[in-house]
Design a protein around this motif. Structure first.
Motif, mmCIF file in Angstrom:
data_model
loop_
_atom_site.group_PDB
_atom_site.id
_atom_site.type_symbol
_atom_site.label_atom_id
_atom_site.label_comp_id
_atom_site.label_asym_id
_atom_site.label_seq_id
_atom_site.Cartn_x
_atom_site.Cartn_y
_atom_site.Cartn_z
ATOM 1 N N LYS A 166 0.397 -0.923 0.388
ATOM 2 C CA LYS A 166 0.567 0.076 0.043
ATOM 3 C C LYS A 166 0.892 1.270 0.084
ATOM 4 O O LYS A 166 1.435 1.319 0.434
ATOM 5 N N PRO A 167 0.504 2.275 -1.406
ATOM 6 C CA PRO A 167 1.598 3.717 -1.585
ATOM 7 C C PRO A 167 0.972 4.122 0.222
ATOM 8 O O PRO A 167 0.140 4.565 0.603
ATOM 9 N N ASP A 168 1.923 4.932 0.418
ATOM 10 C CA ASP A 168 1.349 6.551 1.439
ATOM 11 C C ASP A 168 1.547 7.771 0.699
ATOM 12 O O ASP A 168 1.269 8.924 1.289
ATOM 13 N N PHE A 169 1.709 7.364 -0.353
ATOM 14 C CA PHE A 169 1.231 8.455 -1.583
ATOM 15 C C PHE A 169 1.398 8.321 -3.399
ATOM 16 O O PHE A 169 1.874 7.693 -3.642
ATOM 17 N N LEU A 170 0.074 9.447 -3.966
ATOM 18 C CA LEU A 170 -0.067 9.461 -5.169
ATOM 19 C C LEU A 170 0.268 9.998 -6.353
ATOM 20 O O LEU A 170 0.014 11.612 -5.172
ATOM 21 N N LEU A 171 1.035 9.718 -6.869
ATOM 22 C CA LEU A 171 1.511 11.016 -7.970
ATOM 23 C C LEU A 171 0.455 10.729 -9.207
ATOM 24 O O LEU A 171 1.065 9.569 -9.717
ATOM 25 N N ILE A 172 -0.197 11.992 -9.942
ATOM 26 C CA ILE A 172 -1.739 11.084 -10.526
ATOM 27 C C ILE A 172 -1.048 12.008 -11.632
ATOM 28 O O ILE A 172 -0.980 13.790 -11.387
ATOM 29 N N ASP A 173 -1.143 11.694 -12.738
ATOM 30 C CA ASP A 173 -0.962 12.192 -13.843
ATOM 31 C C ASP A 173 -2.097 13.127 -13.998
ATOM 32 O O ASP A 173 -3.239 12.678 -14.235
ATOM 33 N N ALA A 174 -2.485 14.605 -14.044
ATOM 34 C CA ALA A 174 -3.310 15.490 -14.310
ATOM 35 C C ALA A 174 -5.368 14.929 -14.315
ATOM 36 O O ALA A 174 -5.968 15.928 -14.490
ATOM 37 N N MET A 175 -4.837 14.451 -12.876
ATOM 38 C CA MET A 175 -6.269 13.930 -12.649
ATOM 39 C C MET A 175 -6.502 14.051 -10.898
ATOM 40 O O MET A 175 -5.081 14.050 -10.221
ATOM 41 N N GLN A 176 -7.210 14.290 -10.286
ATOM 42 C CA GLN A 176 -7.543 14.212 -8.886
ATOM 43 C C GLN A 176 -8.423 12.800 -9.178
ATOM 44 O O GLN A 176 -9.571 12.905 -9.392
ATOM 45 N N CYS A 177 -8.313 12.153 -7.875
ATOM 46 C CA CYS A 177 -9.221 10.737 -7.036
ATOM 47 C C CYS A 177 -9.118 10.757 -5.543
ATOM 48 O O CYS A 177 -8.239 10.117 -4.877
ATOM 49 N N ASP A 178 -10.169 11.580 -5.716
ATOM 50 C CA ASP A 178 -10.228 11.780 -4.469
ATOM 51 C C ASP A 178 -10.500 10.379 -3.186
ATOM 52 O O ASP A 178 -11.627 10.575 -2.624
ATOM 53 N N ILE A 180 -9.751 7.926 -3.363
ATOM 54 C CA ILE A 180 -8.822 6.611 -2.979
ATOM 55 C C ILE A 180 -8.050 7.254 -1.904
ATOM 56 O O ILE A 180 -7.455 8.973 -1.766
ATOM 57 N N PRO A 181 -8.678 7.348 -0.603
ATOM 58 C CA PRO A 181 -8.303 7.261 0.380
ATOM 59 C C PRO A 181 -6.479 7.490 0.991
ATOM 60 O O PRO A 181 -5.808 6.485 2.260
ATOM 61 N N ILE A 182 -5.480 7.907 0.168
ATOM 62 C CA ILE A 182 -4.389 8.447 -0.099
ATOM 63 C C ILE A 182 -3.840 9.461 -0.111
ATOM 64 O O ILE A 182 -4.818 10.548 -1.130
ATOM 65 N N SER A 183 -3.635 10.137 0.896
ATOM 66 C CA SER A 183 -2.186 11.439 0.404
ATOM 67 C C SER A 183 -1.724 11.725 -1.077
ATOM 68 O O SER A 183 -1.615 10.787 -1.410
ATOM 69 N N GLN A 184 -2.239 12.637 -1.826
ATOM 70 C CA GLN A 184 -1.770 12.490 -3.561
ATOM 71 C C GLN A 184 -1.408 13.660 -3.643
ATOM 72 O O GLN A 184 -1.945 15.071 -3.301
ATOM 73 N N LYS A 185 -0.997 14.174 -5.330
ATOM 74 C CA LYS A 185 -1.176 15.414 -5.326
ATOM 75 C C LYS A 185 -0.942 14.647 -7.406
ATOM 76 O O LYS A 185 -0.645 13.880 -7.715
ATOM 77 N N SER A 186 -1.804 15.843 -7.910
ATOM 78 C CA SER A 186 -2.151 15.829 -9.555
ATOM 79 C C SER A 186 -1.044 16.622 -10.244
ATOM 80 O O SER A 186 -0.565 17.865 -9.428
ATOM 81 N N ILE A 187 -0.374 16.400 -11.142
ATOM 82 C CA ILE A 187 0.572 16.993 -11.586
ATOM 83 C C ILE A 187 -0.012 17.271 -13.527
ATOM 84 O O ILE A 187 0.234 16.470 -13.947
ATOM 85 N N ILE A 188 -0.037 18.384 -14.115
ATOM 86 C CA ILE A 188 -0.448 18.414 -15.122
ATOM 87 C C ILE A 188 0.620 18.197 -16.177
ATOM 88 O O ILE A 188 1.969 18.159 -15.621
ATOM 89 N N LYS A 189 0.827 17.660 -17.147
ATOM 90 C CA LYS A 189 1.954 16.463 -17.801
ATOM 91 C C LYS A 189 2.526 16.027 -17.259
ATOM 92 O O LYS A 189 4.277 16.282 -17.190
ATOM 93 N N GLY A 190 1.936 15.132 -15.718
ATOM 94 C CA GLY A 190 3.414 14.768 -15.380
ATOM 95 C C GLY A 190 4.361 13.721 -15.333
ATOM 96 O O GLY A 190 5.032 13.060 -14.943
ATOM 97 N N ASP A 191 3.671 12.594 -16.820
ATOM 98 C CA ASP A 191 4.292 11.005 -17.444
ATOM 99 C C ASP A 191 5.347 12.016 -17.893
ATOM 100 O O ASP A 191 6.901 11.217 -17.518
ATOM 101 N N SER A 192 6.413 13.137 -17.658
ATOM 102 C CA SER A 192 7.864 13.856 -18.616
ATOM 103 C C SER A 192 8.081 14.817 -17.169
ATOM 104 O O SER A 192 8.893 15.664 -17.626
ATOM 105 N N LYS A 193 7.290 14.766 -16.390
ATOM 106 C CA LYS A 193 7.724 15.941 -15.363
ATOM 107 C C LYS A 193 7.843 14.840 -13.832
ATOM 108 O O LYS A 193 8.877 15.334 -12.479
ATOM 109 N N SER A 194 7.377 13.377 -13.416
ATOM 110 C CA SER A 194 7.303 12.736 -12.306
ATOM 111 C C SER A 194 8.383 11.592 -12.948
ATOM 112 O O SER A 194 7.502 10.830 -13.935
#
Length: 266
Positions: A166-178, A180-194
């Motif tokens: 189970k991850p304790d943090f999510l980095l998501i490409d341009a989406m908010q996944c509220d 999913i009860p895990i701390s997260q950050k949405s990143i625009i064009k995340g597939d080229s930044k993360s």
């Protein structure tokens, strides 16, 4: 090593076994060899090592978000990305990938910027080094029942749920996944930044492409092996000529179905 005693062919064969990070030591030794052919090889190796250094710098930038999150005390960071929101047929596929902190897979990037051949190579490397990988697949019927946005979010939820760790943090490409009860950050064009999201984009892309290539064996008339379900001219023509299959998203085909009353469902 006294390279002067070796032929150029033998030297090249030896270099193939040397990791890129050890090139400076090899170059230093080769510079002692005055043969013109060897000196040309030195220039080639210097160029390759420079490219390698530039790639390491690019990778370091792609770890920016991961490093910041690790500084906050998180450890298992999952990158999440999806593939297949736009096609007329086939599933939407998401991947969740947890990479080790010291991951340095060269040339990992947004899957759209990588050739199919390189994607396959990177897919295998990611599978080898990843701490964990989860896949989420939502089919055409479910996409029609929900909508592509909600179906994509569902595929991301499934991908995270399919992780063994189970991850304790999510980095998501341009989406908010509220949902999913895990701390997260949405990143625009995340597939080229993360680096984590880039890894997920490659895993998702190769997984979906392979699915569509298997479906091509069942429905060769749609050329899924080439278009992967996207609305190419050839694909649209096949729909008008042969009808639609259970793989097709009816909600995406309203215009085509309206203009051709003879379209049948297989």
């Amino acid at each position: 090593m006294e390279f002067e005693k070796f032929t150029l062919l033998q030297i090249k064969k030896y270099i193939k076994s040397v990791p890129l990070e050890q090139y400076p030591q090899v170059i230093e030794e080769l510079e002692k060899d005055q043969r013109k052919s060897v000196q040309k090889l030195v220039i080639t190796l210097q160029r390759k090592f420079k490219i390698y250094q530039e790639e390491l710098k690019r990778l370091d930038k792609m770890k920016y978000y991961e490093k910041k999150i690790i500084e906050r005390g998180y450890r298992l960071i999952a990158g999440i990305d999806e593939v297949g929101r736009g096609p007329l047929a086939g599933p939407v596929v998401s991947a969740a990938v947890i990479l080790p902190e010291d991951c340095n897979i060269l040339y990992i990037n947004d899957s759209k910027k990588i050739s199919p051949h390189k994607r396959e190579i990177l897919y295998d490397k990611i599978k080898q080094v990843a701490i964990d990988i989860g896949i989420g697949i939502v089919d055409a019927q479910r996409i029609d029942k929900l909508n592509i946005y909600d179906a994509t979010k569902e595929s991301m939820y499934i991908a995270v749920n399919n992780l063994n760790k189970k991850p304790d943090f999510l980095l998501i490409d341009a989406m908010q996944c509220d949902h999913i009860p895990i701390s997260q950050k949405s990143i625009i064009k995340g597939d080229s930044k993360s680096i984590s999201i880039a890894a997920a984009s490659i895993i998702a892309k190769v997984t979906r492409d392979r699915i569509m290539e298997e479906y091509h064996k069942i429905f060769p008339q749609y050329a899924f092996d080439k278009n992967k379900g996207y609305g190419t001219e050839e694909h649209c023509r096949a729909i008008k000529n042969f009808g639609i299959s259970f793989l097709h998203r009816k909600s995406f085909l309203k215009n085509i179905l309206k203009t051709n009353n003879n379209v049948k469902v297989e």
